[in-house]
Design a protein around this motif. Structure first.
Motif, short mmCIF file in Angstrom:
data_model
loop_
_atom_site.label_atom_id
_atom_site.label_comp_id
_atom_site.label_asym_id
_atom_site.label_seq_id
_atom_site.Cartn_x
_atom_site.Cartn_y
_atom_site.Cartn_z
N VAL A 194 -125.45 49.76 25.27
CA VAL A 194 -125.18 48.36 25.58
C VAL A 194 -124.64 48.18 27.00
N THR A 195 -124.94 47.03 27.55
CA THR A 195 -124.36 46.63 28.82
C THR A 195 -123.16 45.76 28.50
N LEU A 196 -122.03 46.09 29.08
CA LEU A 196 -120.82 45.34 28.74
C LEU A 196 -120.95 43.89 29.17
N GLU A 199 -116.54 39.94 30.01
CA GLU A 199 -115.20 40.00 29.42
C GLU A 199 -114.83 41.43 29.06
N GLN A 200 -115.79 42.13 28.45
CA GLN A 200 -115.53 43.53 28.10
C GLN A 200 -115.29 44.35 29.37
N ALA A 201 -116.12 44.12 30.37
CA ALA A 201 -116.00 44.90 31.60
C ALA A 201 -114.64 44.70 32.25
N THR A 223 -113.85 40.10 14.90
CA THR A 223 -114.60 41.27 14.51
C THR A 223 -116.03 41.14 15.02
N GLY A 224 -116.51 42.19 15.61
CA GLY A 224 -117.87 42.14 16.12
C GLY A 224 -117.97 41.64 17.55
N SER A 225 -116.82 41.35 18.16
CA SER A 225 -116.87 40.83 19.53
C SER A 225 -116.95 41.96 20.55
N LYS A 227 -114.79 45.00 20.53
CA LYS A 227 -113.55 45.71 20.81
C LYS A 227 -113.76 47.23 20.78
N THR A 228 -114.48 47.70 19.75
CA THR A 228 -114.68 49.14 19.63
C THR A 228 -115.41 49.69 20.85
N GLU A 229 -116.35 48.91 21.35
CA GLU A 229 -117.07 49.34 22.56
C GLU A 229 -116.08 49.51 23.72
N GLU A 260 -117.51 57.11 12.47
CA GLU A 260 -118.89 57.48 12.73
C GLU A 260 -119.30 57.14 14.15
N ARG A 261 -118.89 55.96 14.61
CA ARG A 261 -119.26 55.56 15.97
C ARG A 261 -118.64 56.48 17.00
N PHE A 262 -117.42 56.92 16.75
CA PHE A 262 -116.79 57.87 17.67
C PHE A 262 -117.55 59.18 17.68
P1 ADP Z 1 -115.49 45.02 17.16
O1 ADP Z 1 -114.87 46.35 17.36
O2 ADP Z 1 -114.77 43.93 17.89
O3 ADP Z 1 -115.74 44.68 15.72
P2 ADP Z 1 -117.89 46.29 18.16
O4 ADP Z 1 -117.50 46.98 19.41
O5 ADP Z 1 -118.04 47.11 16.94
O6 ADP Z 1 -116.94 45.05 17.87
O7 ADP Z 1 -119.26 45.54 18.44
C1 ADP Z 1 -119.99 44.90 17.42
C2 ADP Z 1 -121.49 45.19 17.61
O8 ADP Z 1 -121.92 44.65 18.84
C3 ADP Z 1 -121.78 46.67 17.66
O9 ADP Z 1 -122.99 46.91 17.00
C4 ADP Z 1 -121.91 46.96 19.13
O10 ADP Z 1 -122.76 48.04 19.39
C5 ADP Z 1 -122.45 45.67 19.67
N1 ADP Z 1 -122.00 45.41 21.04
C6 ADP Z 1 -120.76 45.58 21.54
N2 ADP Z 1 -120.72 45.23 22.84
C7 ADP Z 1 -121.96 44.81 23.17
C8 ADP Z 1 -122.58 44.32 24.37
N3 ADP Z 1 -121.89 44.17 25.50
N4 ADP Z 1 -123.90 43.99 24.32
C9 ADP Z 1 -124.60 44.14 23.17
N5 ADP Z 1 -124.09 44.60 22.02
C10 ADP Z 1 -122.80 44.93 22.00
#
Ligand code: ADP
Ligand code: ZN
Ligand code: ZN
Length: 727
Positions: A194-196, A199-201, A223-225, A227-229, A260-262
């Motif tokens: 993924v490309t950040l 906001e993530q960057a 959730t899903g925004s 954060k884990t990335e 698993e993602r880690f």
């Molecule tokens: P959170 O930890 O906030 O729940 P995640 O990091 O798990 O969010 O991201 C949710 C989903 O979105 C994951 O499948 C992840 O791979 C995807 N994702 C995260 N950042 C991006 C991004 N910048 N562009 C596209 N997909 C992304």
């Protein structure tokens, strides 16, 4: 020279010993283990300090038997953290340190012992490369783990590996175990696809910029925004710099996807630490962390005490989660200790949440924490539409209002799934006689029994007592009726109203069996079940792409509870449950049933979101001088005799009042919400102080005085600093 030694006893002090007669070749350092005589036993303790003299006269001092280590078994910061935590939470230092050491090390096993390192043999490598498809899934997984991570200890190979299975492979000549001193493994990072987002960057850059100094970053996003990335990217930076990272999660069982993602992103060096780990795995994991071989430690609250000499970053995921607080024995907050540890180690810490605790939001508002917002899921659905149903205006069928039922029908018809949330398990919370008002009560608690109809039992949710369901009123022999709803009853009602929709219920009763949770989740994911009824369990971690409706049956329990944190918890729960709606393509809808639709916190939550809610909730806290605008401690006590309990707490409070200056308030004694539980009366004294330091100063004087009170043997008491619940 006097050795100050922490021994695993409930006493809140260290013990003085003279050094062993046979001198140790290395200079003594705090953190080494020492074997000492204690009464008629021998104990293994940890050296926490060296002094010139002792309060004990020379003749009384005993001589330590043996120094077990040449190097400390904790890195410096961890040892400081343990000592600080024991002091701050007023818990026996020996118990605190003992809890942080794996059992084998407590028993004296060498910290430096050489370990079994597993790897693939030539034949194994051949199997893996050429024949992998022919193997069963389990063997393939083992070979893959060995190929990717080996040579590695059992702990480093991951959860899927058991020693017996590896031994099998070894018998076939595919795996070999060498006993040696493990060397650091090279961690290969697989690139992210993924490309950040901008906001993530920004968050990643800011966290990386704070490398090498203390900085707290609040990562605030649903959730899903993404954060884990952000965690993964910042950890990648840490690994590049040769460091270790600690990732705290609320419950391992609920976060397999995260682990698993880690593992997908980093080829090696990940260990998982939690309370369910077998003793040997725990020891291996602990050792590899302590020696810097494990680079990423993912663990539940107690992992905050892991020795990690090269720690460069801490992540606390779902930082608001109540499971970071240990509720019995040594009552600490792993989140708070993580912040302390980051401060002391001069490293950044990331606190992630969709619903941060008010404490953390206040820290951000005061500028102590940096705040990074991740507004929406990348490319995501719109936020769900939220509405209230006024329970005073609408008739209900077993707790389900007409508009709510209509909405379920609508969403099912459109091909969606519905979640129905009720934080109460069982069939009905009371069994009641309409004629005389008799209620089935627990014989051991001041509480009602919950009817579990399917199990044919009455159960007490406070002490676990079980009773047969009476066929008639104990008073007047007339029939009894179940009053109110639990998840079991809601499931029954919905199954009747929506035949063919398929019901799944997710609560502690339906998920107790092995594999039961997986089976239930499978029914939801496969679409066999299209209505999911559940408790708090629903709020954590799950991703149901087809859920388009979330129905919250009873928001009112939290609105008027006596606990000052109840509304915060309610808002977090609502937002977390609501977050299950509209995760996929379908637009989401959230319906909250309430008898108080004009309650300001509720309306604010709906119109202004969690952030808007938090703003006024913090104002209320400030006006009432609740945390974070004050500091609390609770002295809880229980006894079989109500009068003994009262006597003890009254003297404790009186003694507190004598010691307190004008800034300290001593409140109580007051009864607990459940004033008698499991045949014990329960009450508490609450201490309120303007700030941490004042509270600490007071407790340091007061608790020894409480300890010295003449307490009858039946009294059990404990102190809870920064309590989460004040009932
Ligand atoms: P959170 O930890 O906030 O729940 P995640 O990091 O798990 O969010 O991201 C949710 C989903 O979105 C994951 O499948 C992840 O791979 C995807 N994702 C995260 N950042 C991006 C991004 N910048 N562009 C596209 N997909 C992304
Ligand atoms: Zn009756
Ligand atoms: Zn009970």
């Amino acid at each position: 020279m006097i050795l100050k030694i922490a021994l695993d006893t409930p006493l809140r002090r260290v013990f003085d010993y003279l050094p062993p007669e046979k001198p140790h070749p290395n200079p003594l350092k705090a953190g080494v283990r020492v074997r000492v005589p204690f009464g008629r036993r021998q104990l293994i303790g940890v050296l926490v300090g060296i002094a010139d003299d002792s309060a004990l006269p020379d003749g009384k001092l005993k001589v330590a038997l043996e120094i077990l280590d040449s190097d400390p078994v904790f890195d410096t910061v961890t040892l400081e953290l343990l000592c600080w935590a024991a002091d701050y939470y007023h818990h026996a230092i020996g118990e605190v340190i003992a809890a942080a050491l794996p059992a084998a090390l407590r028993a004296g096993e060498l910290a430096e012992e050489r370990v079994e390192l597993w790897s693939l043999s030539e034949a194994g490598l051949h199997q893996y490369r050429a024949q992998a498809q022919r193997l069963g899934p389990r063997q393939r997984a083992l070979l893959t783990a060995l190929a990717l991570h080996g040579p590695a200890t059992l702990g480093l190979l991951g959860v899927a590996c058991r020693r017996a299975q590896l031994a099998q492979l070894a018998k076939r000549g595919w795996a070999v175990a060498n006993v040696e001193t493990p060397q650091p493994v090279r961690v290969v990072q697989r690139p992210s696809e993924v490309t950040l987002t901008p906001e993530q960057a920004r968050a990643v850059d800011a966290i990386r910029d704070s490398h090498g100094r203390f900085a707290a970053h609040l990562l605030y996003g649903v959730t899903g925004s993404g954060k884990t990335e952000v965690y993964l990217r910042t950890i990648a930076g840490v690994l590049d710099n040769g460091g270790q990272a600690l990732v705290l999660v609320p419950e391992i069982a609920l976060t397999p996807q995260l682990v698993e993602r880690f593992r997908q992103r980093f080829s090696a060096g990940i260990v998982v630490l939690h309370s369910g780990l077998a003793a040997t795995l725990r020891r291996d994991a602990w050792r590899s962390a302590h020696r810097g071989l494990a680079r990423i430690i993912i663990g539940t609250r107690s992992a905050v005490f892991t020795s990690m000499p090269h720690l460069k970053l801490i992540v606390v995921d779902e930082e608001h989660d109540a499971s970071y607080k240990q509720h019995e024995g040594f009552r600490y907050s792993a989140r708070d200790l993580a912040v302390w540890r980051a401060q002391r180690a001069k490293i950044p810490i990331v606190l992630g949440s969709a619903t941060p605790s008010l404490e953390t939001l206040d820290n951000a508002a005061q500028g102590r924490y940096a705040k990074w917002l991740l507004p929406q899921r990348p490319g995501a659905a719109r936020p769900p539409r939220t509405g209230l149903v006024d329970l005073r205006k609408h008739a209900c069928e077993q707790g389900l209002s007409r508009p709510a039922l209509e909405a379920i029908g609508r969403h099912l018809h459109a091909g969606g799934q519905a979640i129905v949330f009720l934080n109460r398990r069982g069939y009905a919370p009371a069994l009641f006689c309409n004629a005389c008002g008799w209620v089935a009560a627990c014989a051991h608690c001041d509480a009602r029994m919950t009817l579990h109809r399917r199990a044919g039992q009455l159960r007490c949710h406070h002490c676990g007592a079980v009773a047969a369901v009476p066929s008639a009123c104990a008073n007047c022999a007339l029939p009894l009726s179940p009053v109110g709803q639990g998840t079991e009853r809601v499931e029954e009602t919905l199954a009747r109203l929506f035949p063919g929709a398929g019901l799944a219920r997710l609560d502690r009763d339906t998920t107790a069996g092995r594999g039961a949770m997986e089976a239930l989740l499978h029914r939801v994911h496969s679409g066999t079940a299209r209505i999911l009824v559940g408790t708090q369990m629903l709020t954590k971690g799950h991703h149901f792409p087809d859920v388009s409706l979330v129905l919250i049956l009873d928001a009112d329990q939290g609105l008027f509870a006596s606990d000052f944190r109840a509304t915060e918890r309610l808002a977090q729960t609502i937002i977390q449950v609501a977050g299950r709606a509209g995760r996929g393509e379908r637009p989401g809808e959230v319906i909250i049933q309430t008898a108080f639709p004009e309650h300001p916190l509720l309306t604010r939550l709906i119109t202004a979101g969690y952030e808007g809610f938090a703003e006024i909730a913090l104002e209320e806290r400030r006006a009432a001088e609740w945390p974070p605008y004050s500091r609390l401690a609770m002295l809880r006590a229980e006894a079989r005799s109500e009068s003994q309990l009262d006597q003890f707490l009254t003297s404790a409070a009186a003694c507190g009042a004598r010691l307190a200056d004008s800034a300290i308030q001593v409140l109580g004694p007051a009864q607990a919400l459940i004033a008698r539980r499991a045949d014990h009366y329960r009450a508490h004294v609450l201490i309120e102080a303007p700030a941490r330091r004042a509270l600490k100063r007071f407790l340091t004087q007061w608790l020894p005085a409480v300890e010295a009170l003449p307490a009858p043997s039946g009294i059990r008491w404990s102190v809870d600093v920064d309590p989460l619940e004040i009932d």
